[in-house]
Design a protein around this motif. Structure first.
Motif, short mmCIF file in Angstrom:
data_model
loop_
_atom_site.label_atom_id
_atom_site.label_comp_id
_atom_site.label_asym_id
_atom_site.label_seq_id
_atom_site.Cartn_x
_atom_site.Cartn_y
_atom_site.Cartn_z
N TYR A 67 0.82 -1.21 0.00
CA TYR A 67 0.00 0.00 0.00
C TYR A 67 0.86 1.27 0.00
O TYR A 67 0.34 2.37 0.16
N ASP A 68 2.17 1.11 -0.18
CA ASP A 68 3.07 2.26 -0.21
C ASP A 68 2.91 3.05 -1.51
O ASP A 68 2.39 2.54 -2.51
N GLU A 69 3.42 4.27 -1.51
CA GLU A 69 3.37 5.10 -2.71
C GLU A 69 4.35 4.59 -3.76
O GLU A 69 5.46 4.12 -3.43
N VAL A 70 3.95 4.67 -5.02
CA VAL A 70 4.82 4.40 -6.17
C VAL A 70 5.11 5.73 -6.85
O VAL A 70 4.19 6.51 -7.13
N GLU A 71 6.38 5.99 -7.11
CA GLU A 71 6.80 7.26 -7.68
C GLU A 71 6.85 7.20 -9.21
O GLU A 71 7.46 6.29 -9.78
N ILE A 72 6.20 8.17 -9.86
CA ILE A 72 6.35 8.36 -11.30
C ILE A 72 7.71 9.04 -11.51
O ILE A 72 7.95 10.12 -10.97
N PRO A 73 8.65 8.43 -12.25
CA PRO A 73 9.99 9.02 -12.37
C PRO A 73 9.97 10.41 -13.00
O PRO A 73 9.06 10.75 -13.77
N ARG A 74 10.96 11.19 -12.69
CA ARG A 74 11.11 12.51 -13.31
C ARG A 74 11.24 12.35 -14.81
O ARG A 74 12.01 11.53 -15.30
N GLY A 75 10.47 13.11 -15.56
CA GLY A 75 10.53 13.07 -17.01
C GLY A 75 9.73 11.94 -17.63
O GLY A 75 9.72 11.78 -18.85
N SER A 76 9.04 11.15 -16.82
CA SER A 76 8.31 9.99 -17.35
C SER A 76 6.92 10.39 -17.85
O SER A 76 6.19 11.11 -17.17
N THR A 77 6.56 9.87 -19.01
CA THR A 77 5.19 9.96 -19.52
C THR A 77 4.63 8.58 -19.84
O THR A 77 3.50 8.47 -20.31
N ARG A 78 5.41 7.51 -19.59
CA ARG A 78 4.99 6.17 -19.99
C ARG A 78 5.23 5.14 -18.88
O ARG A 78 5.76 4.07 -19.12
N THR A 79 4.81 5.49 -17.67
CA THR A 79 4.92 4.54 -16.56
C THR A 79 3.73 3.57 -16.61
O THR A 79 2.58 3.98 -16.74
N ASP A 80 4.02 2.29 -16.49
CA ASP A 80 3.06 1.22 -16.76
C ASP A 80 3.00 0.26 -15.56
O ASP A 80 3.88 0.27 -14.70
#
Length: 276
Positions: free
Chosen positions: A104-117
Motif C-alpha cells: 500500500y506504499d506510494e509508487v513514484e512516477i519518475p522525473r521526465g516519465s510519460t509512460r509509466t506502466d
C-alpha cells in the motif's frame, strides 16, 4: 501459512497469518529472509504471541532479497500486444532490490516519465539454493512461497533508451510493490492455475491466468539454474499477461492514480502514485 511484515521501513516485525489470526514472530525468527526460509520457516504458531495489526503499515512480505530476477515476454497475448514474437527461451532481466515497497506504499512516477506502466506478476521466493537442477520437480522443491508483485515499468526508458536491455525502465525507485503475504506452497494447489488481475482507479486492466505462461514456473527455475544460482530469499518474477498501457488500449499512469494488482489466493496490492 502466510508470512507478512508490519511496521515502518527499517523496523519491520515478521508476522505469521494462520487460520485468521496474526502471530508475532520477532525475537527468535529475526526476519522473513533467506536464513529463515532456508530453515523451512515455522511448522506451527504454538508459542508465538497473537497480535493485532490494525493500523500498522503492511511492509513487503520478504526482507530485501539478494536478487530480483525477472522474466519478460512470458505470456503469448502480452507478446502480441507488445508487437513481439514469443521467445524461444526465457527473456531475463534484473531489478534492483531497493525497488521493493509494501503493498500500500506510494509508487513514484519518475522525473521526465510519460509512460509509466503496471504489470501484475506471480512472484516466487526461494528456500533453497537452485543451481544446475536436474529436473523441473527439483525446481519446485526449491520454492519457499509465492506472492503478488507489480513489475512497474517505464516504457520509454525500457525500450527507446534501453541501450539494448530492459533494466533502465525497470529499476526506478519504488518500482516493485510486493504483498501483502508470502504464501507457502502447501496453500497453492497449482502455480499454473492462478487468476491474475489488475485495475487502475478501479477500472479493470489485466484479467488472465498463469496457465497462459509460455514457460511454466518449474521450467523457468530449472532453465535458469543452468545459467545462474538462486539463493534462499531471492525473488523471481515470472512475467505479466496482456492488458498493460504499452498495448495502446489504456493511458499510462499519472500522479494521483491508484494501481491495484492481485492474484486469487495470494492477496492484492493497492498503491497510490505520486510524482518523484
Amino acid at each position: 501459512m502466510k508470512y507478512l511484515r508490519i511496521g515502518r521501513p527499517g523496523f519491520e516485525t515478521p508476522v505469521a497469518l494462520h487460520e485468521g489470526k496474526y502471530y508475532d514472530l520477532s525475537g527468535p525468527i529475526g526476519d522473513i529472509d533467506g536464513e529463515f526460509l532456508s530453515r523451512g520457516g515455522i511448522r506451527t504458531t504454538a508459542g508465538f504471541p497473537e497480535i493485532d495489526i490494525a493500523g500498522e503499515r503492511v511492509a513487503p512480505p520478504i526482507a530485501r532479497p539478494g536478487a530480483i530476477v525477472c522474466i519478460g515476454m512470458n505470456y503469448a497475448a502480452h507478446c502480441a500486444e507488445s508487437g513481439a514474437e514469443p521467445p524461444a527461451e526465457p527473456v531475463v532481466f534484473y531489478k534492483h532490490p531497493n525497488t521493493i515497497v509494501g503493498p500500500y506504499d506510494e509508487v513514484e512516477i519518475p522525473r521526465g516519465s510519460t509512460r509509466t506502466d503496471w504489470e501484475v506478476e506471480l512472484g516466487v521466493v526461494f528456500a533453497k539454493r537452485a543451481s544446475y537442477l536436474e529436473s523441473e520437480e527439483a525446481a519446485l522443491d526449491c520454492i519457499a512461497g509465492f506472492l503478488v508483485a507489480d513489475d512497474v515499468s517505464e516504457r520509454e526508458f525500457q525500450i527507446e533508451r534501453s541501450g539494448g536491455q530492459f533494466s533502465k525502465g525497470k529499476a526506478c525507485p519504488t518500482f516493485t510493490p510486493l504483498g501483502p503475504w508470502l504464501v507457502t506452497p502447501d496453500e497453492v494447489a497449482d502455480p499454473q492455475d492462478l487468476h491474475l488481475w489488475s485495475k487502475v482507479n478501479g477500472e479493470a486492466r489485466q484479467d488472465s491466468s498463469s496457465g497462459d505462461m509460455i514457460f511454466s514456473v518449474a521450467r523457468i527455475i530449472h532453465h535458469m539454474s543452468q545459467f545462474m544460482a538462486f539463493d534462499p530469499g531471492d525473488l523471481l518474477l515470472t512475467g505479466t499477461p496482456e492488458g498493460v498501457a504499452l498495448s495502446g488500449r489504456f493511458p499510462y499512469l499519472k500522479a494521483g492514480d491508484v494501481v491495484e494488482v492481485g492474484i486469487d489466493g495470494l492477496g492484492a496490492t493497492a498503491n497510490p502514485t505520486v510524482q518523484a
